[in-house]
Design an enzyme around this catalytic site. Sequence first.
Site, PDB file in Angstrom:
ATOM      1  N   GLU A  37      13.118 -28.436   1.699  1.00 43.78           N
ATOM      2  CA  GLU A  37      13.344 -29.335   0.562  1.00 43.78           C
ATOM      3  C   GLU A  37      12.179 -30.265   0.246  1.00 43.78           C
ATOM      4  O   GLU A  37      11.988 -30.637  -0.892  1.00 43.78           O
ATOM      5  CB  GLU A  37      14.612 -30.170   0.794  1.00 43.78           C
ATOM      6  CG  GLU A  37      15.921 -29.384   0.754  1.00 43.78           C
ATOM      7  CD  GLU A  37      16.245 -28.824  -0.638  1.00 43.78           C
ATOM      8  OE1 GLU A  37      15.807 -29.418  -1.633  1.00 43.78           O
ATOM      9  OE2 GLU A  37      16.919 -27.778  -0.707  1.00 43.78           O
ATOM     10  N   SER A  75      78.564 -29.001   8.642  1.00 43.08           N
ATOM     11  CA  SER A  75      79.158 -29.267   9.955  1.00 43.08           C
ATOM     12  C   SER A  75      78.242 -29.986  10.924  1.00 43.08           C
ATOM     13  O   SER A  75      78.668 -30.322  12.030  1.00 43.08           O
ATOM     14  CB  SER A  75      79.612 -27.951  10.594  1.00 43.08           C
ATOM     15  OG  SER A  75      80.591 -27.356   9.782  1.00 43.08           O
TER      16      SER A  75
END
Lengths: 793, 154
Positions: A208, A488
């Site tokens: 870079e 239940s």
Amino acid sequence: MPGRKKRVLKKNTPRRKPGAAGSGKRKRGAASRSRRRGYRWSTRLLALLLLFGLVGAVYLLYLDHRVRATFEGKRWAVPAQVYGRPLELYVGAAIGIEQLTAELKHLGYRQVSHPHKAASWSRNRGRFLIRSRPFRFWDGSEPSRLLDLRIDDNHVIQLLDGEGRELPLVRLEAPSIGTLYPAHNEDRVLVTRQQLPELLVAALLAVEDREFFTHHGVNPKSILRALWANIRAGEVVQGGSTLTQQLVKNLYLSRERTLSRKINEALMALMLDARYDKDEILTAYANEIYLGQQGDRAIHGFALASRFYFNRPLGELELPQLALLAGMIRGPSLYDPRRHPERARERRDLVLGLMAAQGAISDAQRAQAQQAQLQVGRRSEGAETRYPAFLSLVKRQLIRDYREEDLTSEGLRIFTTLDPWVQERAEAALAGRLARLDRQARLPAGTLEGAVVVAAGSSGEVQALVSGREPGYAGFNRALDAVRPIGSLIKPVVYLAALAQPRRFTLATLLEDEPVSLEVAGGKEWTPQNYDHQAHGAVPLYQALAYSYNLATVRLGLELGVGRVTRMLRDLGVEREVEEVPALLLGAVALSPLEVAQIYQTVSANGFHTPLRAIREVQSSGGEALQRYPLTVRQVVDQGAAYLLTRALQEVVRSGTGRRLAGVLPSERQAAGKTGTTDELRDSWFAGFDGDRVAVVWVGRDDNSPAGLTGAAGALPVWGDLMAPLDGRAPQLPPGNAVEWAWVDPASGLRADAQCSGAVELPFLPGSAPQTRSGCVQGPAGGLGDFFRGFFQ
Amino acid sequence: MLVLALLAGCSSGPRRSAPAPVVGSGAASAESASGVQTAPATPLPDFRPLPRAAEQPSAPASSPAVVALLSGAERQRAGGELDAAVATLERALRIEPRNALLWHRLALIRFEQRRYALAADLAARSNSLPHANSSLREANRSLIRRARAMTAGG
């Protein structure tokens, strides 16, 4: 920021205009006049220049202020890092080879022939050599060390250090399970300059900005070079931006490509370079740089990228991976090693070539690195959204104590209770069963949905939370938000309310399972039915629960009073408002799977309520302990009564509606649980526990239409698949003085002998066992004589 | 040392104590469970007791892991680091949730921190576990009495 910048630029434009208009004035003639005019002109020019200079200076000051304010202030919101529970290793720990291997992989440890470096391990049959990573826990640090560990029959049988000394206890580092990143979706892990591998810096500069350490923020040579390269290629192939310019662009400026932005970029790069040293700029760059995307989540910085792509911390990466990361800056999606491995590899090799050409590495190093595989981790390993359902529970618990912005920006470390091993069993159990249940119920594939909650019974720590058949998908969180009638599953609450009154009810008390009809709101008549549409006459209480008889339960609940049942529901940990109506007795109350888990936790802990928790500790980014979420208990039910209920729930599994589990779980596990089914088979539930864990499973459809499954047919098999592979003991018995045992004849509810046909031995709260002897009892001490003796005593 | 001696006497032992034998359970096969939620044709023949507390095999000494944590917690407590001691005991309880002594020590520290109601519940939790020996039982009862007195007294 861009808005503010634009306003400043506009201010400049009108000032420039009068100057431009002034330069267009016509000449008028005479020399003296022209001299005077010349003089006037030069003062004007001077004034203009001064003005420009002033404006420019103000502008530069403004830019400088921005550069400093952003760079020196807190530059990044660092998301909170969330960890699962650390694996505790000690002799006797129930850990099998498969589990340990999975845990090591999850931590990103590499299997090698001999573990010389941290985060590596080797195995020879049941013997593991592990070189651990150091880790900072809330209560101290675990150093990196060599562990020599043996596993046999799914248990750790030996734990030694590198010198062969016995270690009592070691915890592996806590597995990272996610981050809480902020609304702008930038996720990152910060590094310091010392933590940046030098080879990464070398790769970065090579590809870079090779003159980074010598230029002043802008590199004219590099710009010309790039220009030349672009002209030759006829397109943009190379950028001339320095790292400093790239950093400025990312930190301060918008993405637009205009000349004014370029100029600003160059000015600010020069300022940045003048004000700060190169290492500071480099570190900022390493933390800011964008390196990938996962859905909404933007991957920023090398440290997070390292975890994301390789499932390893940056410090453990080697040359080939570092070169790849540096190479990806130019186009994170273009060179994504998962999606485009070939392209990524070419790019990496190019970076390695540049590094060798510039002398950063030797040719031999380059050649060796170019031979290496990409070594990219599976997507799920680096993914920070692997357990979105659990993370949302964590966030909900945290949001009570923290501001959202602190959670997503302060770099907090959050230690949670998630057990990845249990979580993965739960996910597999649900997904596997739902696929089969779709077919079984003749529904299109993918119709049924479900949720699972698993918690440690004693501590209330939530170990797993599954919110649907696609656990990686952060959609509707059914475990927390699917509030459905529990059917239940309510019955144990009714029976516990009864058993808490030992003078009126015991497990042997005969209940009437006979038709019942009552007037409810609006003058309507409510006539509940049993599932088999039959009445079963007088049945002992424990059997009425085991077979989930509705008529017996409604009669029992009415005898107790619905208010007593709702109070019990609250005692067991339900905070939601519940309507006190008779239909509540059969489960006309809607709760989430997590709320149901809370009820059953209290029962499983023999009446000691512990709020379900997902978090253990929160630490600041600096390692300071901010908050603990400690273990609390509150006794809400007599432990003997809770145990009687547990005993009846074990009978559900052993011989009642839950008996399908008998084929899945070993009998010595003595699991306790309850099935739940709602009207028209809309919801299928199973809630239960063994001695170590409470688990709740819900199966149904999101649109609330019938799923065609009872609790026993849908949720129960998921529960079995989940619990079977997990180690677990039988539920806890209370101490000897909390209950007493007696043989009874279930048909009459009277005292019997062990020899009596059909007699059962049941636990009773002290003094509540039936005294009257049934007819079957032989010998002088039995029968009526005994009854009268008991009566007159 | 006293702590360790107590520990040997009352811990519930490591996770793999011998499974308690259950006679006649597991009789209901998966096939027979197909008719869910219907009444049994005959009364259940073998509702046998699960082993009672007294019949459970006496537990061996605590694991070295828990012994190490317990002495660590003692050191922390002695040094006034009560929160750290709590965290250490909780860590030990994750390993041996049925160890009555661990619950008792936690109750004591919570009492020291003046969290009396929690201390009383933790002591009750300790006494809810089998294997709590009689001196530990009495210590828990006394702690509960003192804690209740403190909460009642304000």
